[in-house]
Design an enzyme around this catalytic site. Structure first.
Site, short mmCIF file in Angstrom:
data_model
loop_
_atom_site.label_atom_id
_atom_site.label_comp_id
_atom_site.label_asym_id
_atom_site.label_seq_id
_atom_site.Cartn_x
_atom_site.Cartn_y
_atom_site.Cartn_z
N LEU A 6 0.84 -1.06 -0.17
CA LEU A 6 -0.13 0.10 -0.21
C LEU A 6 0.84 1.16 0.15
O LEU A 6 1.96 1.23 0.80
CB LEU A 6 -0.82 -0.04 1.13
CG LEU A 6 -1.70 -1.19 1.44
CD1 LEU A 6 -2.38 -0.98 2.81
CD2 LEU A 6 -2.90 -1.27 0.33
N THR A 8 0.15 3.89 1.29
CA THR A 8 0.13 4.58 2.50
C THR A 8 1.10 4.01 3.77
O THR A 8 0.76 4.33 4.73
CB THR A 8 -1.38 4.84 2.87
OG1 THR A 8 -1.90 3.69 2.96
CG2 THR A 8 -1.95 5.69 1.82
N CYS A 9 1.44 2.84 3.27
CA CYS A 9 2.10 1.87 4.36
C CYS A 9 3.40 2.30 4.72
O CYS A 9 4.09 2.50 3.84
CB CYS A 9 1.84 0.37 4.04
SG CYS A 9 2.85 -0.81 4.91
N ASP A 10 3.84 2.64 6.02
CA ASP A 10 5.21 3.24 6.26
C ASP A 10 6.16 2.19 5.92
O ASP A 10 7.24 2.42 5.27
CB ASP A 10 5.27 3.52 7.74
CG ASP A 10 4.69 4.91 8.10
OD1 ASP A 10 4.28 5.46 7.26
OD2 ASP A 10 4.01 5.04 9.35
N ARG A 13 6.89 2.08 2.25
CA ARG A 13 7.53 3.28 1.91
C ARG A 13 9.12 3.15 2.07
O ARG A 13 9.64 3.51 1.25
CB ARG A 13 6.80 4.55 2.39
CG ARG A 13 5.46 4.78 1.71
CD ARG A 13 5.15 6.34 2.15
NE ARG A 13 4.84 6.40 3.63
CZ ARG A 13 3.86 6.77 4.08
NH1 ARG A 13 3.28 7.71 3.13
NH2 ARG A 13 3.43 7.01 5.23
#
Length: 104
Positions: A6, A8-10, A13
């Site tokens: 995702l 938005t997943c840290d 990223r």
């Protein structure tokens, strides 16, 4: 190299920052190809399900008892992230072991 996760997943990223050649496959929008999901489940088993996620906590107890492959097909965000595919090999999570195997 494909990274299933995702945007938005840290953790995803962090992995993408370390793997600039990786292509992000947004699992909520694009899903995980059935063949990749089947290979990942065969390799990682129930560890493929992220039972600490908010998606998991939002499921009814009866839904949690369903087969993992059904749950992952219906709720791709339930997959532990990232799932990385490189040269036909699969890696799960952004652990020290995964980083070492990928040469990061």
């Amino acid at each position: 190299m494909r990274l299933f996760g995702l945007k938005t997943c840290d953790t995803c990223r962090k992995a993408l920052k370390s793997l600039p050649e990786a292509q992000l496959v947004e699992v909520r929008a694009e899903g995980v190809p059935e063949e990749v999901l089947a290979r990942a489940f065969a390799r990682f088993g129930d560890a493929l399900l992220n039972t600490r996620s908010t998606t998991w906590r939002g499921l009814e107890p009866g839904d949690r008892a369903r087969p993992p492959m059904e749950l992952l097909a219906e709720h791709p965000a339930l997959m532990k992230r990232p799932l990385i595919e490189k040269d036909g090999e699969l890696y799960l999570g952004w652990t020290a072991e995964t980083r070492a195997a990928l040469g990061v």
